[in-house]
Design a protein around this motif. Sequence first.
Motif, PDB file in Angstrom:
ATOM      1  N   PRO A   9      11.810  -1.825   1.500  1.00 31.17           N
ATOM      2  CA  PRO A   9      11.829  -0.719   0.815  1.00 31.17           C
ATOM      3  C   PRO A   9      13.073  -0.269   0.256  1.00 31.17           C
ATOM      4  O   PRO A   9      14.484  -0.946   0.225  1.00 31.17           O
ATOM      5  CB  PRO A   9      11.697   0.368   1.774  1.00 31.17           C
ATOM      6  CG  PRO A   9      12.141  -0.002   3.690  1.00 31.17           C
ATOM      7  CD  PRO A   9      12.068  -1.610   3.308  1.00 31.17           C
ATOM      8  N   SER A  10      12.593  -0.527  -1.023  1.00 27.73           N
ATOM      9  CA  SER A  10      13.968   0.398  -2.430  1.00 27.73           C
ATOM     10  C   SER A  10      13.735   2.000  -2.046  1.00 27.73           C
ATOM     11  O   SER A  10      13.172   2.628  -2.169  1.00 27.73           O
ATOM     12  CB  SER A  10      13.653   0.523  -3.701  1.00 27.73           C
ATOM     13  OG  SER A  10      14.915   0.906  -4.202  1.00 27.73           O
ATOM     14  N   VAL A  11      15.160   2.208  -1.097  1.00 23.45           N
ATOM     15  CA  VAL A  11      15.094   3.755  -0.477  1.00 23.45           C
ATOM     16  C   VAL A  11      16.372   4.280  -0.436  1.00 23.45           C
ATOM     17  O   VAL A  11      17.365   3.385  -0.196  1.00 23.45           O
ATOM     18  CB  VAL A  11      13.912   4.095   0.389  1.00 23.45           C
ATOM     19  CG1 VAL A  11      14.505   2.711   1.997  1.00 23.45           C
ATOM     20  CG2 VAL A  11      13.166   5.480   1.523  1.00 23.45           C
ATOM     21  N   ASP A  12      16.592   5.883  -0.468  1.00 25.69           N
ATOM     22  CA  ASP A  12      17.954   6.231  -0.079  1.00 25.69           C
ATOM     23  C   ASP A  12      17.889   7.373   0.610  1.00 25.69           C
ATOM     24  O   ASP A  12      16.188   7.664   0.712  1.00 25.69           O
ATOM     25  CB  ASP A  12      19.059   6.033  -1.136  1.00 25.69           C
ATOM     26  CG  ASP A  12      18.615   6.881  -2.276  1.00 25.69           C
ATOM     27  OD1 ASP A  12      17.424   7.881  -2.357  1.00 25.69           O
ATOM     28  OD2 ASP A  12      19.133   7.052  -3.427  1.00 25.69           O
ATOM     29  N   ILE A  17       9.353  10.966  -2.406  1.00 30.23           N
ATOM     30  CA  ILE A  17       8.418  10.609  -2.992  1.00 30.23           C
ATOM     31  C   ILE A  17       8.266   9.145  -2.394  1.00 30.23           C
ATOM     32  O   ILE A  17       9.319   8.219  -2.751  1.00 30.23           O
ATOM     33  CB  ILE A  17       7.768  10.835  -4.152  1.00 30.23           C
ATOM     34  CG1 ILE A  17       8.039  12.276  -4.720  1.00 30.23           C
ATOM     35  CG2 ILE A  17       6.767   9.657  -4.621  1.00 30.23           C
ATOM     36  CD1 ILE A  17       7.937  12.663  -6.344  1.00 30.23           C
ATOM     37  N   LEU A  18       6.672   8.419  -2.129  1.00 24.69           N
ATOM     38  CA  LEU A  18       6.975   6.841  -1.362  1.00 24.69           C
ATOM     39  C   LEU A  18       6.082   6.433  -2.000  1.00 24.69           C
ATOM     40  O   LEU A  18       5.089   6.848  -1.916  1.00 24.69           O
ATOM     41  CB  LEU A  18       7.350   6.810   0.157  1.00 24.69           C
ATOM     42  CG  LEU A  18       6.711   5.807   0.270  1.00 24.69           C
ATOM     43  CD1 LEU A  18       7.716   4.320   0.360  1.00 24.69           C
ATOM     44  CD2 LEU A  18       6.591   5.931   1.526  1.00 24.69           C
ATOM     45  N   ALA A  72      10.933   6.492  -3.857  1.00 21.97           N
ATOM     46  CA  ALA A  72      11.142   5.021  -3.253  1.00 21.97           C
ATOM     47  C   ALA A  72       9.761   4.421  -3.124  1.00 21.97           C
ATOM     48  O   ALA A  72       9.042   4.849  -3.494  1.00 21.97           O
ATOM     49  CB  ALA A  72      11.334   5.699  -1.781  1.00 21.97           C
ATOM     50  N   LEU A  73      10.529   3.137  -3.063  1.00 27.33           N
ATOM     51  CA  LEU A  73       8.996   2.364  -3.084  1.00 27.33           C
ATOM     52  C   LEU A  73       8.553   1.126  -1.997  1.00 27.33           C
ATOM     53  O   LEU A  73      10.501   0.360  -1.498  1.00 27.33           O
ATOM     54  CB  LEU A  73       9.582   1.394  -4.542  1.00 27.33           C
ATOM     55  CG  LEU A  73       8.842   0.558  -4.923  1.00 27.33           C
ATOM     56  CD1 LEU A  73       7.121   1.400  -5.476  1.00 27.33           C
ATOM     57  CD2 LEU A  73       9.400  -0.429  -5.728  1.00 27.33           C
ATOM     58  N   TRP A  74       8.180   0.392  -1.497  1.00 24.34           N
ATOM     59  CA  TRP A  74       7.600   0.004  -0.464  1.00 24.34           C
ATOM     60  C   TRP A  74       6.084  -0.340  -0.612  1.00 24.34           C
ATOM     61  O   TRP A  74       5.082  -0.638  -1.334  1.00 24.34           O
ATOM     62  CB  TRP A  74       7.786   0.987   0.832  1.00 24.34           C
ATOM     63  CG  TRP A  74       8.628  -0.062   2.037  1.00 24.34           C
ATOM     64  CD1 TRP A  74       8.412  -2.058   2.067  1.00 24.34           C
ATOM     65  CD2 TRP A  74       8.507  -0.011   3.656  1.00 24.34           C
ATOM     66  NE1 TRP A  74       9.177  -2.023   3.384  1.00 24.34           N
ATOM     67  CE2 TRP A  74       9.302  -0.639   4.081  1.00 24.34           C
ATOM     68  CE3 TRP A  74       8.478   1.369   3.981  1.00 24.34           C
ATOM     69  CZ2 TRP A  74       9.048  -1.235   5.384  1.00 24.34           C
ATOM     70  CZ3 TRP A  74       8.172   0.933   5.505  1.00 24.34           C
ATOM     71  CH2 TRP A  74       8.653   0.239   6.125  1.00 24.34           C
TER      72      TRP A  74
END
Length: 164
Positions: A9-12, A17-18, A72-74
């Motif tokens: 995932p691109s997340v922090d 929001i996902l 975030a992106l997954w």
Amino acid sequence: MSYCIGFEPSVDNNSKILILGSMPGISSLQQQQYYAHPQNRFWRLWAYLLQRDTVPHIYSEKLQMLLDNNIALWDSIAACNREGSLDNAIENEQSNDFKAFFKKYPKIYKICFNGGKSYNCFKKYNKDLLQSKKYKFYQLPSTSPANARFSFVDLCEAWKNVLD
């Protein structure tokens, strides 16, 4: 039939929001980048929704554009068998571990599904999460070039509610 493994995932820790796709297509897997197919409207859509003048050219800047806006992106699918890039060719999918993910990133409260396959796979393996009052779920039209029914304007109209 190819065995496909999705991305991290691109997340922090600030993500609220996902956005969940299903499984990256061939172009994305080859380039190791989310939404790498040049005809996919994902990055153009988000640059527009976030009121950016242009879409960043560098992949890390695209991801950062989302992270700077707590997005975030997954993907719903961790791995699967598939020939080609179409979602309807996905077989033997394995879900990502969303219980662990949401425990690690507790600020996330909106989950947006980029297309029907993403939602259906999430629903198949995470029925209990769909019942949770903690999350808001958005089933949205796919940004894929295969989704020709939706113009760019239609996509913007459908997706803009995520930011409200």
